[in-house]
Structures are given as C-alpha cells and as structure tokens.
Write an enzyme that holds these catalytic residues in place. Structure first.
Site, PDB file in Angstrom:
ATOM      1  N   LYS A 195     -14.143  -6.715  -7.132  1.00 45.07           N
ATOM      2  CA  LYS A 195     -14.399  -6.993  -5.721  1.00 45.07           C
ATOM      3  C   LYS A 195     -15.904  -7.146  -5.541  1.00 45.07           C
ATOM      4  O   LYS A 195     -16.668  -6.245  -5.904  1.00 45.07           O
ATOM      5  CB  LYS A 195     -13.890  -5.856  -4.836  1.00 45.07           C
ATOM      6  CG  LYS A 195     -12.389  -5.646  -4.868  1.00 45.07           C
ATOM      7  CD  LYS A 195     -11.994  -4.465  -3.993  1.00 45.07           C
ATOM      8  CE  LYS A 195     -10.478  -4.270  -3.973  1.00 45.07           C
ATOM      9  NZ  LYS A 195     -10.091  -3.075  -3.180  1.00 45.07           N
TER      10      LYS A 195
ATOM     11  N   ASP B 148      -9.025   0.002  -9.830  1.00 45.73           N
ATOM     12  CA  ASP B 148      -9.818  -0.554  -8.731  1.00 45.73           C
ATOM     13  C   ASP B 148     -10.991   0.373  -8.430  1.00 45.73           C
ATOM     14  O   ASP B 148     -12.120   0.138  -8.856  1.00 45.73           O
ATOM     15  CB  ASP B 148      -8.942  -0.759  -7.500  1.00 45.73           C
ATOM     16  CG  ASP B 148      -9.716  -1.333  -6.307  1.00 45.73           C
ATOM     17  OD1 ASP B 148     -10.913  -1.648  -6.452  1.00 45.73           O
ATOM     18  OD2 ASP B 148      -9.130  -1.473  -5.221  1.00 45.73           O
TER      19      ASP B 148
ATOM     20  N   GLU C 267      -1.545  -0.486  -9.046  1.00 42.13           N
ATOM     21  CA  GLU C 267      -3.003  -0.423  -8.930  1.00 42.13           C
ATOM     22  C   GLU C 267      -3.479   0.964  -8.506  1.00 42.13           C
ATOM     23  O   GLU C 267      -2.931   1.554  -7.584  1.00 42.13           O
ATOM     24  CB  GLU C 267      -3.469  -1.472  -7.907  1.00 42.13           C
ATOM     25  CG  GLU C 267      -4.975  -1.638  -7.828  1.00 42.13           C
ATOM     26  CD  GLU C 267      -5.374  -2.729  -6.832  1.00 42.13           C
ATOM     27  OE1 GLU C 267      -6.544  -2.754  -6.436  1.00 42.13           O
ATOM     28  OE2 GLU C 267      -4.502  -3.539  -6.449  1.00 42.13           O
TER      29      GLU C 267
ATOM     30  N   LYS D  11       0.843  -1.185   0.000  1.00 40.19           N
ATOM     31  CA  LYS D  11       0.000   0.000   0.000  1.00 40.19           C
ATOM     32  C   LYS D  11       0.884   1.242   0.000  1.00 40.19           C
ATOM     33  O   LYS D  11       1.706   1.436   0.908  1.00 40.19           O
ATOM     34  CB  LYS D  11      -0.910   0.005   1.221  1.00 40.19           C
ATOM     35  CG  LYS D  11      -1.953  -1.102   1.220  1.00 40.19           C
ATOM     36  CD  LYS D  11      -2.986  -0.933   0.120  1.00 40.19           C
ATOM     37  CE  LYS D  11      -4.128  -1.928   0.238  1.00 40.19           C
ATOM     38  NZ  LYS D  11      -5.147  -1.750  -0.817  1.00 40.19           N
TER      39      LYS D  11
ATOM     40  N   ASP E  14      -0.144  -0.530  -4.641  1.00 38.67           N
ATOM     41  CA  ASP E  14      -1.530  -0.084  -4.699  1.00 38.67           C
ATOM     42  C   ASP E  14      -1.636   1.264  -4.001  1.00 38.67           C
ATOM     43  O   ASP E  14      -1.475   1.354  -2.781  1.00 38.67           O
ATOM     44  CB  ASP E  14      -2.441  -1.116  -4.031  1.00 38.67           C
ATOM     45  CG  ASP E  14      -3.914  -0.724  -4.079  1.00 38.67           C
ATOM     46  OD1 ASP E  14      -4.247   0.259  -4.773  1.00 38.67           O
ATOM     47  OD2 ASP E  14      -4.732  -1.412  -3.438  1.00 38.67           O
TER      48      ASP E  14
END
Length: 358
Positions: free
Chosen positions: A269, A245, A220, A164, A192
């Site tokens: 997701k 995303d 991402e 992250k 991400d």
C-alpha cells in the site's frame, strides 16, 4: 533554473464523506480525513497528491500528516523533481513515522514530473500494463449488512469479494461468510482480519469455513502485526494462502517474512510505506517468490488512480484491492482511473495520474 525544480509545496485538509463507515477489526471511520497536496515545478507544472492517514492502521491523523508535511516543505523547495527516488529515500529518513505524508508528497511530485514529460505514471513505473481486476470490500458488520453488501457488489459486476473479519468471534464471521457465499455464488472470496484474531481464532475461522463448505482464496493478516511467530505458524499449516498487510510496512519487514516463511504473500500500500519504499518491497517480495497484492487505505480516486498506475505499470501482482474510491460519497475530482465491472483501467491517461480538480 531547471524546469523540473520544485518551487512550491502546498497542502490542505481533504475531508471526504463515505457511503458507509469503513469498518474493520480495529476501527470504523465514517469520513476520510485526508490531505490534498499541490507541488509546483519551475516551468509552472502543478502535480496533485493525496495523503490518506488511517489512524486504526498506522496511528497517523490528518493533523499529524499536515504537521509532517510542513516540517519538510522548506527542504523540498529547490530540489529537482527528476531525482524522485533519492527524494523519496530522503523523505523516508526525515518522516519515518509518517508514511501517508511521504506518499502524498511523492504522488504530487511524480504527477508533476509525469505531466512535465507528458508521460503517464504507468509508463514511468515500467509500462507492463494499464489494467487490473479488482475486488470490493464487505466491511465489518452483522449478517444483514453482509448479505446486502454482497448483493450490491455483485450487481456492480465485481466477482471477487474481500470480507472484513476479526471484529466479531470466528463463529459469527463464519456465519457472515456463509451468507455472503449464498448471496454471491460463484464469486472468489478473500477474508481480511486486520490482525483481529489470535492464532487459535484464525484456525477456528478456517475450520468453520471448511466445515461449512465455503472456499477461501486468500486470508489476509489473521493475527496482529507483532505476532510474527503466529503468522509463520499459520502460513506453514494453512491450505489457504496467507497474506501479510500490517506486518509488511517496510523492506525490512518483507525480508523477515521471506526469510522466516512468515507469509505466502504481501499487500503493498503506497499510503502504508510510501512510493519509493513500496518499489523496494515489490522487488524483495518477487525475489522471495511471494505473491503480491496492491491495496490502499481510505483513498479517493486521486490516490487510487496512482495505485493502479503503480501496480499495472510494474506488473507481477496477483491481487488488486483497489476499491476505496467506491466508498467516497462526494469528491471534487475528475479523470483518472476508469472502471467497468471489476476491471480498472488507466490506459487512456496521457500524463501523470490523470486526475484533475473540478
């Protein structure tokens, strides 16, 4: 009465303590405030579902999720669960701003249907397979946290790390990536940003990694959801595949990304879009030749097992980011997915998603 008619829908808070705050660029929840769903069919079969609202991503809360479910309960009772795709489409119209609420109901419905027919969800979704290789997340934090997280993930036997970034400056994130590379040599690295960078910041991050000799396999959501032009600009110029995303929440989003060349791939997701919408997104992404990742919010083994069934059963996924159950400190479930090293498996499940309440 048809044995698969829905006779009851119940839901309640499901509060799950975490092993550490799940820190991303836009927030750091210390507990998963989810919702447990029970759906009963006329033959007495009970299906379990889980909603995992993530306020920093979708704006949903546990309270809003419970309220959304209450608003559709009476209309669902009396419907036949066998019509799960029309029901999912109806939920999309009834609860357009509550995707995790829709998902929790859909998962309970599908689990009940799978149990009734003695069919695992992976078979219901297509039967392409039952295993996936997953990554594990290094949450946002300082350099010492990055080092210890990388060591712990490698010790589990997981060989892909998703880091992250975006909560700090690009330069600080590059230093974290260098340390992770040092602590976990030979692993595959994803980054991400959860929309935490500008285009200039994303480029600085990529340039810094290249200068430091840190290879990146996937980047991402580098920029905010609304920056469609910036996402497309990075996709055109980056040698690292760009995955959308937050910018890929609906079928319409995936169509736009595909037409505009807005991303090399999309992260699906169930909690972000619902089950039926995610199925449609999978089809559209494949039609555009885009890569596919299966991801999740802060989900326990219940919803995470369902996501494994979905992705393995459909097939065609290039990446699987299905690790949030590993951040849950305590829960009251048994069964469902099994994990060995970096591979998750639902091939042993006999019916539904295979998760039971203790």
């Amino acid at each position: 009465m048809n044995p698969t008619v829905i006779t009851e829908l119940r839901f309640e808070p499901l509060n799950l303590p975490l092993t550490e705050p799940f820190a991303i660029a836009t927030g750091a929840p210390e507990r998963a405030d989810n919702v447990l769903v029970r759906l009963t069919l006329a033959d007495g079969t009970v299906g379990l579902g889980e909603a995992a609202p993530f306020t920093a991503v979708s704006g949903e809360t546990q309270a809003s999720t419970l309220e959304a479910m209450a608003s559709v309960r009476d209309a669902l009772v009396g419907r036949d669960a066998s019509a799960w795709r029309p029901i999912g489409a109806w939920l999309g119209e009834a609860l357009p701003r509550a995707p995790s609420a829709r998902c929790g109901i859909e998962l309970a419905l599908l689990d009940a249907l799978g149990r009734h027919h003695r069919m695992p969800l992976a078979t219901l979704f297509g039967g392409a397979g039952s295993t996936l290789d997953i990554d594990m997340t290094v949450t946002a934090g300082d350099e010492a946290h990055a080092a210890s997280s990388a060591r712990a993930i490698v010790a589990r036997g997981i060989r892909t790390l998703k880091v992250k970034v975006g909560a700090l400056s690009p330069e600080e994130d590059v230093r974290r990536m260098v340390i992770i590379r040092r602590e976990a040599p030979g692993t595959r690295l994803f980054a991400d940003a959860n929309g935490g960078y500008t285009v200039a910041g994303a480029r600085a991050f990529l340039s810094g990694l290249e200068a430091a000799g840190v290879p990146l396999a996937l980047f991402e959501q580098p920029v905010p959801r609304e920056d469609w032009e910036g996402l497309a600009e990075l996709t055109r110029s980056s040698r690292v595949p760009i995955c959308a995303d937050e910018s890929a929440r609906t079928v319409a989003d995936v169509v736009r990304l595909g037409r505009e060349g807005g991303a090399h791939g999309v992260n699906l997701k169930l909690m972000k879009s619902g089950v039926v919408e995610s199925l449609a997104m999978w089809n559209v992404a494949r039609a555009f030749g885009m890569e596919l990742m299966m991801g999740g919010m802060l989900e326990s083994t219940l919803a995470m097992s369902s996501a494994v069934h979905f992705a393995a059963g459909l097939g065609g996924f290039d990446y699987a980011d299905l690790d949030t159950h590993l951040f849950i400190r305590e829960h009251s479930f048994r069964g469902g997915l099994r994990i060995e090293g970096g591979r998750v498996d639902v091939g042993h499940v006999q019916a539904g998603h295979g998760v039971e309440l203790d």
